[in-house]
Design a protein around this motif. Structure first.
Motif, PDB file in Angstrom:
ATOM      1  N   SER A 121       0.829  -1.203   0.000  1.00 45.83           N
ATOM      2  CA  SER A 121       0.000   0.000   0.000  1.00 45.83           C
ATOM      3  C   SER A 121       0.867   1.258   0.000  1.00 45.83           C
ATOM      4  O   SER A 121       2.027   1.251   0.423  1.00 45.83           O
ATOM      5  N   THR A 122       0.283   2.345  -0.473  1.00 42.47           N
ATOM      6  CA  THR A 122       0.974   3.631  -0.563  1.00 42.47           C
ATOM      7  C   THR A 122       1.282   4.161   0.835  1.00 42.47           C
ATOM      8  O   THR A 122       0.434   4.091   1.729  1.00 42.47           O
ATOM      9  N   PRO A 123       2.482   4.706   1.047  1.00 38.56           N
ATOM     10  CA  PRO A 123       2.826   5.206   2.380  1.00 38.56           C
ATOM     11  C   PRO A 123       2.042   6.460   2.732  1.00 38.56           C
ATOM     12  O   PRO A 123       1.545   7.164   1.851  1.00 38.56           O
ATOM     13  N   PRO A 124       1.922   6.742   4.024  1.00 40.24           N
ATOM     14  CA  PRO A 124       1.305   8.014   4.425  1.00 40.24           C
ATOM     15  C   PRO A 124       2.135   9.197   3.956  1.00 40.24           C
ATOM     16  O   PRO A 124       3.295   9.049   3.537  1.00 40.24           O
ATOM     17  N   SER A 125       1.561  10.365   4.024  1.00 34.96           N
ATOM     18  CA  SER A 125       2.185  11.549   3.423  1.00 34.96           C
ATOM     19  C   SER A 125       3.529  11.909   4.052  1.00 34.96           C
ATOM     20  O   SER A 125       4.371  12.544   3.407  1.00 34.96           O
ATOM     21  N   ASP A 126       3.746  11.508   5.308  1.00 33.46           N
ATOM     22  CA  ASP A 126       4.979  11.891   5.994  1.00 33.46           C
ATOM     23  C   ASP A 126       6.045  10.802   5.934  1.00 33.46           C
ATOM     24  O   ASP A 126       7.007  10.821   6.691  1.00 33.46           O
ATOM     25  N   CYS A 127       5.885   9.816   5.031  1.00 31.11           N
ATOM     26  CA  CYS A 127       6.841   8.724   4.947  1.00 31.11           C
ATOM     27  C   CYS A 127       7.009   8.304   3.482  1.00 31.11           C
ATOM     28  O   CYS A 127       6.118   8.526   2.660  1.00 31.11           O
ATOM     29  N   SER A 128       8.117   7.667   3.186  1.00 32.28           N
ATOM     30  CA  SER A 128       8.399   7.289   1.802  1.00 32.28           C
ATOM     31  C   SER A 128       8.394   5.784   1.573  1.00 32.28           C
ATOM     32  O   SER A 128       8.665   5.339   0.452  1.00 32.28           O
ATOM     33  N   CYS A 129       8.094   4.988   2.603  1.00 29.36           N
ATOM     34  CA  CYS A 129       8.193   3.525   2.497  1.00 29.36           C
ATOM     35  C   CYS A 129       6.816   2.893   2.317  1.00 29.36           C
ATOM     36  O   CYS A 129       5.857   3.259   2.994  1.00 29.36           O
TER      37      CYS A 129
END
Length: 332
Positions: A121-129
């Motif tokens: 799944s796509t990471p949250p806005s404050d993370c890149s993983c």
């Protein structure tokens, strides 16, 4: 994964009296999450069920192999194995070979992705993983212990309980049938363990002694084949504390028997189990699963003489009611 899908289609086509399939969810990337249902008869009101899932952690390739092995063994032996035939008359087996389809597919991309664990799944806005540890995302003391809130960690639990579509699919399908379910088996690797609820060190299942006894009997059956030792206990006792697991969630909603199998090995190969160990690992896991399924079936149908099996007289289990737990302000 495409090969597994084709195998599932073949199994259903070739065994219409025993096998049917259901697509019960989609992954984050839009792939189908599909199970095989194995059972005999049309399904009377007294018929119960067993849940089994594999491949919730992408890199644990022996787990999907076992789910396929389990289905294959049932199909090949149910006509000659009197006990198995009895189980299929009274129970439906719901088997999902791969829950984390996106992650599993990703592990086949190249050598560098082989040990990927999480979803995609796509990471949250404050993370890149990318990805969530799906076995930390269930609504069972979610986020309490043994998890990370850093999306780059392997045990990242997500933004909230049941935030992931794969977890939502399992909880909706099983939750709608929780009165029917006698046992929840989720297959992992590695470590050679049979884990029982709960992952939180301060919570004990109301039937913990019975859970342990049934688990110990399964471990004994597994050892008979190749001498491999499988330890039985709660995760804090023999592994580490954790929360948000499917095993704990299943017990909390009232499914009386719930176990995590951690298959071979104990550290030499880990998730890179060599090909020659696939079959023996599956054979001993089948022995353990069959032992547990037989025990919960015989209790539920009050069977002491295997020739007397019917789909009537289902016993009630003690301590099965949904538990409402308050622990350090965390309500489940």
């Amino acid at each position: 994964m495409d090969e597994i899908y084709r195998w599932m289609d073949d199994i259903e086509r070739d065994n219409p009296d025993l096998v049917s399939s259901t697509i019960y969810g989609q992954t984050f990337e839009g792939r189908n999450i599909t199970l095989l249902k194995l059972g005999l008869g049309t399904g009377s009101p007294g018929k119960k069920a067993i849940w089994m899932d594999c491949g919730i952690h992408a890199r644990e390739w022996i787990a999907p192999a076992f789910c396929q092995w389990f289905v294959k063994e049932v199909i090949l032996t149910y006509k000659t194995n009197e006990k198995l035939n009895q189980l299929l008359q009274n129970l439906d087996f719901y088997v999902t070979p791969v829950v984390n389809v996106d992650g599993y597919t990703f592990t086949w991309t190249n050598e560098s992705t082989r040990l990927w664990r999480k979803s995609r799944s796509t990471p949250p806005s404050d993370c890149s993983c990318y990805g969530v540890d799906l076995n930390r995302n269930f609504n069972a003391n979610w986020g309490a212990v043994g998890v990370s809130y850093d999306c780059c960690h392997n045990n990242y639990c997500g933004t909230s309980a049941t935030s992931e579509p794969e977890v939502e699919a399992v909880t909706e399908f099983v939750g709608q049938r929780k009165q029917q379910m006698l046992c929840f088996l989720t297959i992992h690797s590695s470590g050679q363990l049979i884990l029982m609820p709960y992952g939180h060190p301060e919570i004990a299942a109301p039937n913990q002694d019975e859970l342990r006894a049934v688990g110990e009997a399964a471990a004994a059956e597994m050892k008979k084949l190749y001498g491999m030792n499988y330890r039985v206990g709660t995760s804090p006792q023999i592994l580490y504390a954790n929360s948000g697991s499917s095993r704990d969630w299943a017990r909390l909603i009232g499914i009386p028997f719930s176990y995590t199998f951690e298959l071979r090995d104990t550290g030499e190969f880990g998730h890179l189990l060599p090909e020659e160990q696939i079959q023996p690992a599956c054979e001993e896991a089948y022995a353990g699963a069959f032992s547990i399924i037989t025990a919960v079936h015989d209790k539920a149908f009050n069977i002491t003489n295997t020739a007397a099996a019917t789909v009537t007289g289902v016993m009630s289990f003690t301590g099965v009611a949904i538990m409402s737990l308050s622990l350090q302000g965390l309500l489940v």
